[in-house]
Motif scaffolding. Structure first.
Motif, PDB file in Angstrom:
ATOM      1  N   ASP A 258       0.832  -1.210   0.000  1.00 22.04           N
ATOM      2  CA  ASP A 258       0.000   0.000   0.000  1.00 22.04           C
ATOM      3  C   ASP A 258       0.866   1.259   0.000  1.00 22.04           C
ATOM      4  O   ASP A 258       0.523   2.264  -0.642  1.00 22.04           O
TER       5      ASP A 258
ATOM      6  N   ALA B 100       2.193   1.729  -3.469  1.00 23.31           N
ATOM      7  CA  ALA B 100       1.129   2.228  -4.347  1.00 23.31           C
ATOM      8  C   ALA B 100       0.974   3.737  -4.196  1.00 23.31           C
ATOM      9  O   ALA B 100       0.868   4.468  -5.187  1.00 23.31           O
ATOM     10  N   GLN B 101       0.976   4.210  -2.961  1.00 22.85           N
ATOM     11  CA  GLN B 101       0.848   5.651  -2.733  1.00 22.85           C
ATOM     12  C   GLN B 101       2.092   6.392  -3.219  1.00 22.85           C
ATOM     13  O   GLN B 101       1.999   7.500  -3.771  1.00 22.85           O
TER      14      GLN B 101
ATOM     15  N   TYR C 257       1.820   6.859  -6.874  1.00 23.74           N
ATOM     16  CA  TYR C 257       0.896   7.960  -7.174  1.00 23.74           C
ATOM     17  C   TYR C 257       1.588   9.310  -7.013  1.00 23.74           C
ATOM     18  O   TYR C 257       1.534  10.167  -7.903  1.00 23.74           O
TER      19      TYR C 257
ATOM     20  N   LYS D  63      -2.843  -3.116  -7.449  1.00 25.31           N
ATOM     21  CA  LYS D  63      -2.972  -1.912  -6.619  1.00 25.31           C
ATOM     22  C   LYS D  63      -2.016  -0.823  -7.104  1.00 25.31           C
ATOM     23  O   LYS D  63      -2.366   0.368  -7.123  1.00 25.31           O
TER      24      LYS D  63
ATOM     25  N   LYS E 158      -3.021   2.876  -8.897  1.00 24.79           N
ATOM     26  CA  LYS E 158      -2.613   4.186  -8.367  1.00 24.79           C
ATOM     27  C   LYS E 158      -1.788   4.974  -9.389  1.00 24.79           C
ATOM     28  O   LYS E 158      -1.899   6.201  -9.475  1.00 24.79           O
TER      29      LYS E 158
ATOM     30  N   GLN F 230      -4.249   6.270 -12.008  1.00 22.57           N
ATOM     31  CA  GLN F 230      -5.082   7.314 -11.401  1.00 22.57           C
ATOM     32  C   GLN F 230      -4.325   8.640 -11.329  1.00 22.57           C
ATOM     33  O   GLN F 230      -4.898   9.715 -11.578  1.00 22.57           O
ATOM     34  N   ALA F 231      -3.036   8.573 -11.023  1.00 19.88           N
ATOM     35  CA  ALA F 231      -2.230   9.793 -10.932  1.00 19.88           C
ATOM     36  C   ALA F 231      -2.206  10.534 -12.266  1.00 19.88           C
ATOM     37  O   ALA F 231      -2.316  11.769 -12.307  1.00 19.88           O
TER      38      ALA F 231
END
Length: 666
Positions: free
Chosen positions: A162, A165-166, A169, A210, A214, A217-218
């Protein structure tokens, strides 16, 4: 008599004059051919090619090359800006890789362009000024990533899935905003590079989605007009490629372009490339493209660093000669294969066409330059971060012989291809392909090297199939691979007379573990004899196990290879050699024990290339391309012949004039 002499004199004078004229015309022809603003190679037209088809080039090492003293020249021999030369010859898109932090704690660059965001901005700004769009290729690593390795950036190595993933992003979003603020026209973004067997950022399996989610999405959050590409490789593994597209759809990953690498000497047939891309385009409504391709214009090493593709055997699966003509034809055929997909075909990017020679052929002299400016494939600074780089492997470009510029930076004729595919040029010239005079494999088996694509003589079960994937000879081999643990079996049944035989197929591959079990076998009258294959040790590191068996009378014998292996393991088998070594048991006395001993030793040996054999292969390659293959490549110019003929004519003309005037004076 005087009249006869005058007639003879005039005839000789005419011949001399004619020879002079022909010689002069020959010289003019050579000069015209050397005016390389006009293509002197054959490029076949690609039908129905869209005017907005992407003709791309990855120029990620450009800044490091320029800092290392490399200069580029157009077809007139005039030094010019690299991107200007590319753009003038039809390149409309530039691809640039971005690594997170390609420097060690001392600030020393990792090499291969030190491809950080700062260098991407420099390249992107120059491309934008020329009206070219830019593809940003995020690797999410501090150095190279590919199917064999996806090493997370140093700063993320202890992060959870996680957290990674962030981090993806944030890095994607911040980088794109910085590029936009710097005036770079970003038209497309790759979320990951060759995210095939090793996943993305060191994450595989279901968790990798995941990270993809991300990253995409970015891009959407920064600019909805930017195309999002996902990049895979090995289109020759058809089922695997289709499964990647299926997995992205199942996990609702938001992207626009399915991209693949396609190198003609590694990745199978062009028809299969079209099939894979067309199936994905139509099934999932995605644009498709080739994100990387290239081909050698020579097999010579020009900078003292051994190249990735360097022998005739390396290029035989592709079938093009290692010449500028072969290079042009390879590029043209990839463009054609993508265009054949139809309306969803987006384009093709040539990989690193300007990663040319720094200095000369003296590796020791070049090494300090590569180290200082990052123009080699890897510097010593990356040792300890990338597990594939050691004190004996870092160094210069391993791709210089696949550039579209020669060792001195002069544009090759193959650079015309990007424009010439729209109209075709010199299509009357001979077919620029290697001849198909492959040596016949001596074996009692039918179709022993699998060159006949109708496999009716074989029985194949499980995860093994015919493919143009790392053959030992010819173009085809049997390929085995599985995304999960798998089994496979390939065999041929043949009737043999009484006697003693050896069965010896060649096998290469890798990523097997302790649970993997490979064996070759012979089944006679329901009884099976087998020999276990030693562990596979890597790409093109061929093993040649041997199985010896005897039969007392004529019998039906089933010969084959049985595979039980772990997920992600892979390999090929080729050249199934079956030979008779004795007619009957009585003929073996005195020799059977030594033969068995020899067989045992050979079954454990590897046929990996040695330095000496590599040198011999390279030497024979030069002869193959320049001599024995000449009838299949472009004709040579008649420069020496024509100039010589012209000189003869001038001498004859001068001699005749002297004789004539002496005669007149007398």
């Amino acid at each position: 008599m005087i009249r006869i002499f005058k007639q003879l004199l005039m005839t000789t004078l005419s011949i001399g004059l004619l020879a002079s004229i022909v010689g002069a015309q020959g010289q003019q022809t050579v000069e015209a051919a050397s005016d390389s603003t006009q293509a002197t190679i054959r490029v076949d037209k690609v039908d129905n090619l869209s005017s907005d088809f992407i003709m791309g080039a990855d120029t990620s090492t450009m800044i490091s090359e320029e800092n290392s003293g490399v200069k580029y020249y157009d077809f007139d021999g005039k030094q010019s800006d690299l991107l200007t030369i590319l753009n003038n010859n039809g390149v409309n898109y530039v691809r640039v890789r971005v690594w997170n932090n390609p420097y060690n704690e001392k600030g020393q660059g990792y090499g291969a362009g030190n491809a950080d965001l700062i260098n991407a901005i420099k390249i992107g700004q120059r491309a934008t000024k020329l009206g070219m769009k830019v593809l940003i290729d995020f690797h999410y690593s501090d150095f190279w990533v590919d199917p064999g390795r996806q090493v997370p950036p140093k700063a993320w190595q202890n992060d959870t899935v996680d957290q990674k993933a962030q981090a993806i992003y944030d890095f994607t979003s911040n980088s794109l905003k910085t590029l936009r603020d710097a005036g770079v026209d970003v038209g497309m973004v790759q979320v990951g590079n060759e995210t095939t067997t090793s996943g993305i950022c060191g994450v595989t399996g279901n968790d990798e989605y995941k990270l993809f989610a991300k990253g995409t999405q970015a891009v959407r959050d920064v600019d909805k007009n930017i195309l999002i590409a996902l990049h895979f490789t090995n289109p020759d593994k058809t089922t695997t490629m289709l499964n990647y597209a299926k997995g992205m759809a199942k996990n609702k990953i938001d992207y626009d372009v399915f991209a693949t690498s396609y190198y003609p000497y590694w990745h199978g047939s062009l028809d299969n490339l079209t099939y894979v891309l067309k199936t994905i385009a139509n099934t999932y409504d995605k644009k498709v493209m080739v994100a990387e391709t290239s081909y050698p214009y020579t097999l010579d090493d020009t900078d003292g660093e051994t190249n990735v593709v360097k022998t005739t055997d390396d290029i035989k699966p592709a079938g093009y000669p290692a010449t500028a003509q072969g290079q042009a034809h390879a590029l043209r055929d990839v463009i054609n294969a993508v265009a054949n997909v139809g309306p969803k075909a987006l384009g093709v990017f040539y990989w690193e066409p300007a990663w040319t020679t720094v200095g000369g052929t003296d590796r020791a002299a070049n090494l300090p330059i590569w180290e200082k400016y990052g123009s080699g494939w890897a510097s010593s600074a990356v040792i300890g971060y990338d597990p594939t780089v050691t004190t004996s492997t870092y160094g210069g470009s391993q791709w210089d012989n696949q550039a579209l510029f020669d060792a001195k930076g002069h544009a090759l004729q193959s650079l015309h291809t990007f424009k010439a595919v729209y109209t075709g040029v010199n299509e009357q010239l001979p077919d620029p392909m290697l001849s198909d005079d492959e040596a016949t494999i001596a074996s009692l088996l039918k179709n022993p090297s699998f060159e006949e694509t109708k496999m009716s003589d074989y029985q194949l079960t499980g995860s093994i199939k015919l493919a143009q994937d790392t053959p030992k000879t010819g173009k085809n081999a049997l390929n085995f691979y599985g995304d999960t643990d798998y089994s496979a079996d390939a065999s041929q049944t043949i009737t043999l007379d009484a006697g003693t035989y050896t069965f010896s197929p060649s096998i290469q591959g890798g990523d097997t573990n302790a649970s993997s079990d490979l064996a070759i076998y012979a089944t006679i009258n329901g009884q099976t004899k087998s020999v276990k294959v030693a562990p596979l040790t890597g790409w093109k590191k061929w093993l040649k196990p041997e199985l010896t068996f005897s039969i007392a009378k004529q019998a039906s014998v089933k010969l084959g290879i049985k595979i039980k292996s772990n997920a992600k393991s892979w390999g090929t088998t080729d050249d199934w050699i079956l030979t008779k070594i004795a007619n009957s048991d009585t003929d073996q006395s005195g020799s059977s024990s030594s033969q068995a001993s020899k067989t045992s030793e050979q079954s454990a040996s590897s046929e990996s290339d040695t330095l000496a054999s590599s040198m011999v292969s390279t030497k024979s390659t030069k002869n193959d391309v320049s001599s024995s293959k000449r009838d299949k490549t472009l004709p040579r110019t008649g420069e020496k012949v024509m100039i010589g003929f012209g000189l003869v004519g001038i001498v004859m003309l001068a001699s005749v004039c002297v004789i004539y005037f002496k005669h007149q004076a007398s």
